[in-house]
Design a protein around this motif. Structure first.
Motif, PDB file in Angstrom:
ATOM      1  N   ARG A 134      40.413  -9.740 -52.882  1.00  0.00           N
ATOM      2  CA  ARG A 134      39.970  -9.305 -51.482  1.00  0.00           C
ATOM      3  C   ARG A 134      38.576  -9.682 -51.177  1.00  0.00           C
ATOM      4  O   ARG A 134      37.805  -9.902 -51.916  1.00  0.00           O
ATOM      5  N   GLY A 135      38.650  -9.817 -50.065  1.00  0.00           N
ATOM      6  CA  GLY A 135      37.386 -10.477 -49.255  1.00  0.00           C
ATOM      7  C   GLY A 135      37.142  -9.626 -47.905  1.00  0.00           C
ATOM      8  O   GLY A 135      38.125  -9.377 -47.231  1.00  0.00           O
ATOM      9  N   ASP A 136      35.869  -9.597 -47.732  1.00  0.00           N
ATOM     10  CA  ASP A 136      35.464  -8.796 -46.633  1.00  0.00           C
ATOM     11  C   ASP A 136      34.671  -9.538 -45.717  1.00  0.00           C
ATOM     12  O   ASP A 136      33.712 -10.468 -46.103  1.00  0.00           O
ATOM     13  N   THR A 137      34.694  -9.485 -44.487  1.00  0.00           N
ATOM     14  CA  THR A 137      34.066 -10.256 -43.395  1.00  0.00           C
ATOM     15  C   THR A 137      33.432  -9.013 -42.168  1.00  0.00           C
ATOM     16  O   THR A 137      34.381  -8.335 -41.810  1.00  0.00           O
ATOM     17  N   GLU A 138      32.238  -9.466 -41.817  1.00  0.00           N
ATOM     18  CA  GLU A 138      31.937  -8.748 -40.750  1.00  0.00           C
ATOM     19  C   GLU A 138      31.608  -9.680 -39.680  1.00  0.00           C
ATOM     20  O   GLU A 138      31.113 -10.659 -39.849  1.00  0.00           O
ATOM     21  N   HIS A 139      32.107  -9.183 -38.318  1.00  0.00           N
ATOM     22  CA  HIS A 139      31.936 -10.184 -37.045  1.00  0.00           C
ATOM     23  C   HIS A 139      31.060  -9.685 -36.270  1.00  0.00           C
ATOM     24  O   HIS A 139      31.284  -8.230 -35.791  1.00  0.00           O
ATOM     25  N   ARG A 140      29.861 -10.185 -36.007  1.00  0.00           N
ATOM     26  CA  ARG A 140      29.012  -9.688 -34.856  1.00  0.00           C
ATOM     27  C   ARG A 140      28.749 -10.691 -33.790  1.00  0.00           C
ATOM     28  O   ARG A 140      28.891 -12.132 -34.132  1.00  0.00           O
ATOM     29  N   ASN A 141      28.631 -10.482 -32.487  1.00  0.00           N
ATOM     30  CA  ASN A 141      28.400 -11.435 -31.658  1.00  0.00           C
ATOM     31  C   ASN A 141      26.835 -11.811 -31.574  1.00  0.00           C
ATOM     32  O   ASN A 141      26.247 -11.391 -32.235  1.00  0.00           O
ATOM     33  N   GLN A 142      26.760 -12.838 -30.545  1.00  0.00           N
ATOM     34  CA  GLN A 142      25.436 -13.294 -30.249  1.00  0.00           C
ATOM     35  C   GLN A 142      24.301 -12.344 -29.937  1.00  0.00           C
ATOM     36  O   GLN A 142      22.883 -12.481 -30.438  1.00  0.00           O
ATOM     37  N   ASN A 143      24.633 -11.059 -29.728  1.00  0.00           N
ATOM     38  CA  ASN A 143      23.659 -10.159 -29.225  1.00  0.00           C
ATOM     39  C   ASN A 143      23.466  -8.858 -30.410  1.00  0.00           C
ATOM     40  O   ASN A 143      23.109  -7.995 -30.316  1.00  0.00           O
ATOM     41  N   GLY A 144      24.401  -9.504 -31.663  1.00  0.00           N
ATOM     42  CA  GLY A 144      23.954  -8.515 -32.779  1.00  0.00           C
ATOM     43  C   GLY A 144      25.137  -7.413 -32.832  1.00  0.00           C
ATOM     44  O   GLY A 144      25.072  -6.299 -33.506  1.00  0.00           O
ATOM     45  N   VAL A 145      26.214  -7.271 -31.454  1.00  0.00           N
ATOM     46  CA  VAL A 145      27.014  -6.424 -31.627  1.00  0.00           C
ATOM     47  C   VAL A 145      28.073  -6.476 -32.414  1.00  0.00           C
ATOM     48  O   VAL A 145      28.876  -7.505 -32.712  1.00  0.00           O
ATOM     49  N   LEU A 146      28.573  -5.267 -33.203  1.00  0.00           N
ATOM     50  CA  LEU A 146      29.613  -5.194 -33.893  1.00  0.00           C
ATOM     51  C   LEU A 146      30.972  -5.554 -33.204  1.00  0.00           C
ATOM     52  O   LEU A 146      31.387  -4.713 -32.466  1.00  0.00           O
ATOM     53  N   VAL A 147      31.662  -6.487 -33.622  1.00  0.00           N
ATOM     54  CA  VAL A 147      32.894  -6.775 -32.981  1.00  0.00           C
ATOM     55  C   VAL A 147      34.035  -6.320 -33.925  1.00  0.00           C
ATOM     56  O   VAL A 147      35.076  -5.712 -33.332  1.00  0.00           O
TER      57      VAL A 147
END
Length: 390
Positions: A134-147
């Motif tokens: 299992r691998g986890d990924t957090e994606h945020r945009n250039q404004n730091g907003v969690l997508v």
């Protein structure tokens, strides 16, 4: 036969640690989004038709929720496959996504934090003792907003054991050839599905009932052409699109040989001169998708598609039904089998629950999805929690 053993010593040391420090250089553009929906065979006009999208509530082209995986390195699977398991290969085993109401538009860039969560070992008919990592990924945009947040599962197995068991047999190497009448029937089903959600009208939560069926979708027949089209839509696979960005003083196992077959490893030094050596299509762990000899060497009887694409098919299918005012908050899929060359994939969805007070702060419906081949073989099962206008 002696007992089959897995050497997990190199994997154990990465449990719970940050991994895969890689970053795409560029923000996405409208053509990247168009390329993605073309590859996923998802002709929702808000994602590719400029005039339609401008007249919509979005005011221009927006990416589908499934596009988040194309804004990352490694098809979402990479943080699940660190550490070397000698004699092994891997296939994608499933994905779980939590989305947040931040749309990706042309000009956006996503930044990732990734960690290796851990693994379980189970006995499978495919390859005996098999590792589910299992691998986890957090994606945020250039404004730091969690997508989005993502958990990927990789299935890591011993190649020799899979070859002995031959679960995916040589019959997969002789793909079905479809006649004109069959193709016409497939085309009609596909076209009817396209018309079902083209205008983006969302069903009301109050009018949807448990047991309601989503319009049936069909994808395929899968061919080398469709597999290549899919592969090139993942932005990391285009030459020169990403870089390593390992923090000073940190070590990242991503460059290390994870124990793949000898003819399916990257050469990161050679790719500086010849980018084919690192793009995964000609060389690397994904080359078995399009090379029959390599596919056979890792226990696959035929050329086969991409797990992350199957996950996107689920998210896109449900989002199309939910319309412009719908939103997929959570989606989870388990992959049973790849989509093999020559097969088609039927996608059927059914409303199995309604939740008026959900953890997302809005009413949702729960949709269950199954994907099957023309022979009735299930290749994916999944569920999603979907917001609809109240």
């Amino acid at each position: 036969m002696s007992e089959v053993k897995l050497d997990m010593s190199d994997v154990d040391k990465w449990i719970g640690k940050p991994v895969i420090f890689a970053e795409l250089w560029d923000p996405c553009n409208a053509t990247d989004i168009r390329r993605w929906v073309m590859a996923m065979d998802y002709p929702n006009p808000i994602h590719w038709d400029q005039e339609f999208a401008q007249k919509s509530q979005f005011g221009g082209i927006v990416a589908p929720q499934s596009f988040a995986v194309a804004m990352d390195y490694g098809h979402g699977c990479h943080p699940a496959c660190v550490g070397k398991i000698p004699g092994s290969h891997l296939i994608f085993g499933g994905e779980e996504w939590w989305f947040f109401d931040a749309k990706v538009r042309p000009g956006d860039k996503l930044f990732q934090k990734r960690r290796f969560d851990g693994y379980d070992v189970k006995d499978t008919s495919f390859a005996g003792p098999t590792v589910f990592t299992r691998g986890d990924t957090e994606h945020r945009n250039q404004n730091g907003v969690l997508v989005a947040r993502e958990r990927a599962t990789a299935i890591r197995y011993l190649i020799d054991e899979a070859n002995q068991r031959k679960v995916y047999g040589k019959e997969k190497a002789s793909p079905k050839r479809w006649d004109k009448q069959e193709l016409a029937e497939i085309h009609k089903l596909r076209y009817d599905w396209l018309l079902s959600g083209r205008e983006g009208k969302s069903p009301n939560w109050s009018s949807v009932k448990v047991g309601d069926k989503l319009p049936r979708r069909v994808i395929g027949p899968h061919t080398i052409t469709t597999f290549v089209t899919e592969y090139r839509a993942y932005r990391q696979n285009i030459w020169g699109t990403w870089r390593w960005n390992v923090p000073e003083g940190a070590y990242d196992p991503a460059k290390e040989d994870a124990g793949f077959a000898q003819d399916m490893t990257y050469d990161h030094d050679a790719r500086r001169i010849d980018p084919r050596q690192g793009d995964g299509l000609y060389y690397g762990p994904s080359s078995g998708h399009l090379n029959l000899e390599k596919a056979a060497n890792i226990g696959m009887g035929g050329m086969y598609g991409y797990g992350a694409s199957m996950n996107a098919w689920q998210v896109d299918t449900i989002a199309y039904w939910a319309g412009h005012n719908g939103f997929v908050w959570h989606s989870v899929t388990q992959f049973r089998s790849p989509a093999f060359e020559g097969d088609i994939t039927y996608i059927d969805g059914e409303v199995v629950d309604k939740i008026e007070r959900s953890v997302y702060g809005c009413p949702v419906v729960v949709v269950q999805v199954k994907m099957k081949t023309q022979n009735g073989e299930t290749i994916l099962t999944g569920k999603a929690e979907v917001q609809l206008p109240y």
